[in-house]
Design a protein around this motif. Structure first.
Motif, PDB file in Angstrom:
ATOM      1  N   PRO A 162      -3.478 -17.244  11.724  1.00 33.20           N
ATOM      2  CA  PRO A 162      -4.151 -17.535  10.562  1.00 33.20           C
ATOM      3  C   PRO A 162      -4.993 -16.635   9.928  1.00 33.20           C
ATOM      4  CG  PRO A 162      -5.389 -18.337  12.354  1.00 33.20           C
ATOM      5  CD  PRO A 162      -4.381 -17.931  12.949  1.00 33.20           C
ATOM      6  N   LEU A 163      -4.133 -15.461   9.667  1.00 36.59           N
ATOM      7  CA  LEU A 163      -4.780 -14.189   9.162  1.00 36.59           C
ATOM      8  C   LEU A 163      -4.023 -13.793   7.867  1.00 36.59           C
ATOM      9  CD1 LEU A 163      -4.792 -12.217  12.362  1.00 36.59           C
ATOM     10  CD2 LEU A 163      -6.734 -13.357  11.527  1.00 36.59           C
ATOM     11  N   ILE A 164      -4.908 -13.297   7.048  1.00 35.75           N
ATOM     12  CA  ILE A 164      -4.467 -12.305   5.653  1.00 35.75           C
ATOM     13  C   ILE A 164      -4.634 -10.883   5.992  1.00 35.75           C
ATOM     14  CG2 ILE A 164      -4.695 -11.927   3.248  1.00 35.75           C
ATOM     15  CD1 ILE A 164      -3.512 -14.351   3.756  1.00 35.75           C
ATOM     16  N   ARG A 165      -3.721 -10.289   5.991  1.00 33.81           N
ATOM     17  CA  ARG A 165      -3.633  -8.557   6.174  1.00 33.81           C
ATOM     18  C   ARG A 165      -4.186  -7.934   4.887  1.00 33.81           C
ATOM     19  NH1 ARG A 165      -2.690  -8.995  11.488  1.00 33.81           N
ATOM     20  NH2 ARG A 165      -0.501 -10.059  12.104  1.00 33.81           N
ATOM     21  N   VAL A 166      -5.127  -7.357   4.910  1.00 37.64           N
ATOM     22  CA  VAL A 166      -5.576  -6.176   3.468  1.00 37.64           C
ATOM     23  C   VAL A 166      -5.374  -5.117   3.860  1.00 37.64           C
ATOM     24  CG1 VAL A 166      -7.102  -6.068   1.962  1.00 37.64           C
ATOM     25  CG2 VAL A 166      -7.103  -8.365   3.183  1.00 37.64           C
ATOM     26  N   MET A 167      -4.484  -4.437   3.246  1.00 42.16           N
ATOM     27  CA  MET A 167      -3.996  -2.846   3.709  1.00 42.16           C
ATOM     28  C   MET A 167      -4.257  -2.158   2.059  1.00 42.16           C
ATOM     29  SD  MET A 167      -1.974  -0.209   3.549  1.00 42.16           S
ATOM     30  CE  MET A 167      -0.124  -0.786   3.793  1.00 42.16           C
ATOM     31  N   VAL A 168      -4.785  -0.939   2.442  1.00 41.31           N
ATOM     32  CA  VAL A 168      -4.888  -0.060   1.299  1.00 41.31           C
ATOM     33  C   VAL A 168      -4.416   1.160   1.670  1.00 41.31           C
ATOM     34  CG1 VAL A 168      -6.565   0.941  -0.420  1.00 41.31           C
ATOM     35  CG2 VAL A 168      -6.492  -1.195  -0.033  1.00 41.31           C
ATOM     36  N   GLU A 169      -3.826   2.085   1.071  1.00 39.34           N
ATOM     37  CA  GLU A 169      -3.522   3.543   1.288  1.00 39.34           C
ATOM     38  C   GLU A 169      -3.927   4.232   0.058  1.00 39.34           C
ATOM     39  OE1 GLU A 169       0.823   3.120   3.545  1.00 39.34           O
ATOM     40  OE2 GLU A 169       0.718   3.536   1.385  1.00 39.34           O
ATOM     41  N   VAL A 196      -7.099  -3.613  -8.216  1.00 44.11           N
ATOM     42  CA  VAL A 196      -7.173  -2.444  -6.935  1.00 44.11           C
ATOM     43  C   VAL A 196      -6.029  -1.611  -7.455  1.00 44.11           C
ATOM     44  CG1 VAL A 196      -6.808  -1.940  -4.691  1.00 44.11           C
ATOM     45  CG2 VAL A 196      -8.536  -3.724  -5.153  1.00 44.11           C
ATOM     46  N   ASP A 197      -4.708  -2.194  -7.580  1.00 44.41           N
ATOM     47  CA  ASP A 197      -3.549  -1.546  -7.940  1.00 44.41           C
ATOM     48  C   ASP A 197      -3.529  -0.680  -9.019  1.00 44.41           C
ATOM     49  OD1 ASP A 197      -1.802  -2.302  -5.831  1.00 44.41           O
ATOM     50  OD2 ASP A 197      -1.305  -4.183  -6.921  1.00 44.41           O
ATOM     51  N   GLU A 198      -4.351  -1.391 -10.087  1.00 39.20           N
ATOM     52  CA  GLU A 198      -4.424  -0.679 -11.459  1.00 39.20           C
ATOM     53  C   GLU A 198      -5.259   0.448 -11.185  1.00 39.20           C
ATOM     54  OE1 GLU A 198      -5.677  -3.446 -14.020  1.00 39.20           O
ATOM     55  OE2 GLU A 198      -3.895  -4.335 -14.414  1.00 39.20           O
ATOM     56  N   ALA A 199      -6.585   0.411 -10.353  1.00 38.60           N
ATOM     57  CA  ALA A 199      -7.539   1.495 -10.036  1.00 38.60           C
ATOM     58  C   ALA A 199      -6.718   2.793  -9.358  1.00 38.60           C
ATOM     59  CB  ALA A 199      -8.580   0.990  -9.425  1.00 38.60           C
ATOM     60  N   LEU A 200      -5.956   2.270  -8.376  1.00 36.69           N
ATOM     61  CA  LEU A 200      -5.299   3.093  -7.531  1.00 36.69           C
ATOM     62  C   LEU A 200      -4.042   3.990  -8.307  1.00 36.69           C
ATOM     63  CD1 LEU A 200      -5.140   1.109  -4.172  1.00 36.69           C
ATOM     64  CD2 LEU A 200      -6.364   3.348  -4.643  1.00 36.69           C
ATOM     65  N   GLY A 201      -3.540   3.346  -9.161  1.00 31.00           N
ATOM     66  CA  GLY A 201      -2.428   3.846  -9.800  1.00 31.00           C
ATOM     67  C   GLY A 201      -1.181   4.592  -9.032  1.00 31.00           C
ATOM     68  N   ASN A 202      -1.027   5.620  -9.164  1.00 32.43           N
ATOM     69  CA  ASN A 202       0.149   6.207  -8.446  1.00 32.43           C
ATOM     70  C   ASN A 202      -0.277   7.173  -7.173  1.00 32.43           C
ATOM     71  OD1 ASN A 202       2.342   5.591 -10.273  1.00 32.43           O
ATOM     72  ND2 ASN A 202       1.914   7.372 -11.508  1.00 32.43           N
ATOM     73  N   ASP A 203      -1.781   6.986  -7.040  1.00 34.07           N
ATOM     74  CA  ASP A 203      -2.209   7.750  -5.986  1.00 34.07           C
ATOM     75  C   ASP A 203      -2.585   6.789  -4.672  1.00 34.07           C
ATOM     76  OD1 ASP A 203      -2.186  10.204  -7.334  1.00 34.07           O
ATOM     77  OD2 ASP A 203      -4.053   9.475  -8.301  1.00 34.07           O
ATOM     78  N   GLY A 204      -1.902   5.524  -4.606  1.00 35.72           N
ATOM     79  CA  GLY A 204      -2.134   4.585  -3.375  1.00 35.72           C
ATOM     80  C   GLY A 204      -1.537   3.203  -3.807  1.00 35.72           C
ATOM     81  N   ARG A 205      -2.053   2.366  -2.729  1.00 36.12           N
ATOM     82  CA  ARG A 205      -1.263   1.143  -2.991  1.00 36.12           C
ATOM     83  C   ARG A 205      -2.343  -0.081  -2.352  1.00 36.12           C
ATOM     84  NH1 ARG A 205       3.306  -0.610   0.771  1.00 36.12           N
ATOM     85  NH2 ARG A 205       2.866   0.611   2.391  1.00 36.12           N
ATOM     86  N   LEU A 206      -1.966  -1.108  -2.498  1.00 36.17           N
ATOM     87  CA  LEU A 206      -2.532  -2.436  -1.859  1.00 36.17           C
ATOM     88  C   LEU A 206      -1.438  -3.165  -1.304  1.00 36.17           C
ATOM     89  CD1 LEU A 206      -5.070  -4.473  -1.104  1.00 36.17           C
ATOM     90  CD2 LEU A 206      -4.443  -5.387  -3.466  1.00 36.17           C
TER      91      LEU A 206
END
Length: 452
Positions: A418-425, A399-409
């Motif tokens: 007991p949660l994993i938080r998944v956030m994408v911009e 995901v990081d590679e696909a977003l490049g400089n235009d977003g982030r994970l």
């Protein structure tokens, strides 16, 4: 984090998770602990509270424990968390306590303890309090005769804090129409007095606490009410506080929300122009928006990132000397004036930028393009195993590679659940949804996700 005390004190449902017995024992320990180190004959402790019905119960229980251990206890009554911190530092108290569950509903409450510098209590002391709560240390002796402490009214301390806030302003607010949403909480006792004294035309909502309505469809967690109010009344700006007023979100003249990231940019850029931004850096958390970082890069302002929590922001600031930091949620720390987030102080600093630059808040905020952000919480059996799974990490890297400089994970585990938080911009909400679900699908396929 300890068994009882998290990053923001001992918090839970009143008389379920946090009981009067807990409060009494916390008071007993603090009176004894600081009594041993007192500069005079006995230690001095100041207590503030928010407007929850249970805050009175906890105030009396804490005061009983403190005085039984020999501490003199001073009551600020209904006041803000930052006011307690300020009074500790300026009135030579050994420690202070704020009774509040911040933005939580009325039936929750909390005990926040601060040291003699007005900072959140050291972990080493918290560990000792928890040992006492669990009966893992000898019983603390009761004070006797002339050594028994006393409780007294100290509303004057809150009034001096109001005066301090007024003194910070650089200009009169005359002619400015300002809306305040006090969340039926602590700000109800402070905010209007400050803005009225500075000459603003002050319009206030949610300033009639009844013990049950704190944070209920109001304040910084329900800012849509202030947005509507600002537009209906044609106000220049609006400020929304949370239950204990240690955070602030703003609304511009068009009814748009100005969150903590935008506030950091607006104040940080102004402070740099004035030569006041120490180290030319702002402290953020990992949850700050990529749009903020791009704007700071453009203005050649540096930044440091901490874990989520104003506690970690302040730790960085005290260690590095950085003077401005905060969270997207509106906890903003100006270290020249305070050791904690202060919602009313934050609103005064925003007013300063507007007045000194002769710009609307909407114009000041328009310099930052906030990227769409999507956060999903995924319940898992084992947080560490899920986060460290090679396939999950590979999915994140893709995901990081696909977003490049235009977003982030951002993948992180909750500190309390007991949660994993998944956030994408990313540039669009659709892209955010696509990549968040892509990572969650891997979590599901690997068997980490549980129901409930």
């Amino acid at each position: 984090m300890g068994k009882y005390f998290g990053t923001d004190g001992f918090r839970g449902e009143a008389n379920v998770d946090l009981t009067v017995e807990h409060a009494y024992k916390v008071g007993r320990f603090l009176g004894w602990y600081y009594g041993k180190q007192a500069k005079g004959d006995r230690c001095r402790v100041v207590i503030g509270k928010d407007t929850r019905r249970s805050s009175y119960m906890f105030e009396y229980s804490l005061a009983a424990g403190l005085t039984a251990s020999g501490a003199d206890t001073y009551l600020l009554h209904v006041t803000t968390t930052p006011s307690v911190s300020h009074v500790i530092r300026t009135e030579d108290f050994d420690c202070g306590i704020m009774i509040s569950a911040s933005h939580n509903p009325y039936y929750d409450n909390g005990i926040k303890v601060m040291n003699g510098n007005g900072e959140k209590l050291e972990e080493s002391v918290i560990t000792e309090i928890e040992k006492y709560l669990d009966g893992e240390m000898e019983e603390i002796p009761l004070a006797k005769r002339e050594n028994i402490g006393r409780t007294q009214d100290f509303a004057a301390g809150r009034n001096r804090y109001i005066g301090y806030l007024i003194s910070i302003a650089t200009r009169s607010f005359k002619g400015k129409k300002v809306g305040l949403d006090c969340s039926n909480g602590s700000a109800s006792s402070v905010a209007k007095s400050v803005f009225d004294a500075l000459g603003a035309d002050t319009y206030v909502i949610n300033d009639k606490p009844d013990g049950l309505n704190i944070n209920r469809d109001c304040g910084s967690t329900h800012i849509e009410n202030l947005q509507k109010f600002v537009k209906e009344k044609g106000l220049d700006v609006g400020f929304a506080y949370d239950g204990d007023a240690d955070r602030c979100l703003a609304v511009d003249e068009n009814g748009n929300v100005v969150d903590g990231d935008l506030i950091l940019y607006i104040c940080g850029k102004y402070m740099k122009e004035q030569g006041l931004l120490r180290n030319n850096k702002i402290v953020t958390t990992v949850m700050s928006n990529l749009g903020l970082y791009k704007a700071l890069d453009r203005e050649e302002i540096g930044y440091e990132k901490t874990a989520v929590g104003d506690k970690y922001v302040y730790e960085n600031m005290s260690r590095t000397g950085n003077c401005l930091g905060g969270e997207q949620s509106g906890h903003i720390i100006f270290s020249k004036y305070a050791t904690t987030g202060d919602g009313i102080l934050t609103s005064l600093k925003i007013m300063e930028v507007m007045l000194e630059k002769k710009e609307t808040l909407g114009k000041l905020a328009s310099e930052v393009t906030i990227l769409p952000q999507l956060l999903k919480n995924v319940r898992v059996a084992d947080k560490a195993a899920a986060l460290n799974d090679p396939d999950v990490q590979a999915a994140g890297k893709a995901v990081d590679e696909a977003l490049g400089n235009d977003g982030r994970l951002l993948l992180r585990q909750s500190g309390t659940e007991p949660l994993i938080r998944v956030m994408v911009e990313a540039e669009t909400p659709e892209i955010c949804e696509k990549y968040v679900d892509q990572v969650i699908d891997v979590l599901k396929k690997k068997g980490h996700v549980t129901e409930g």
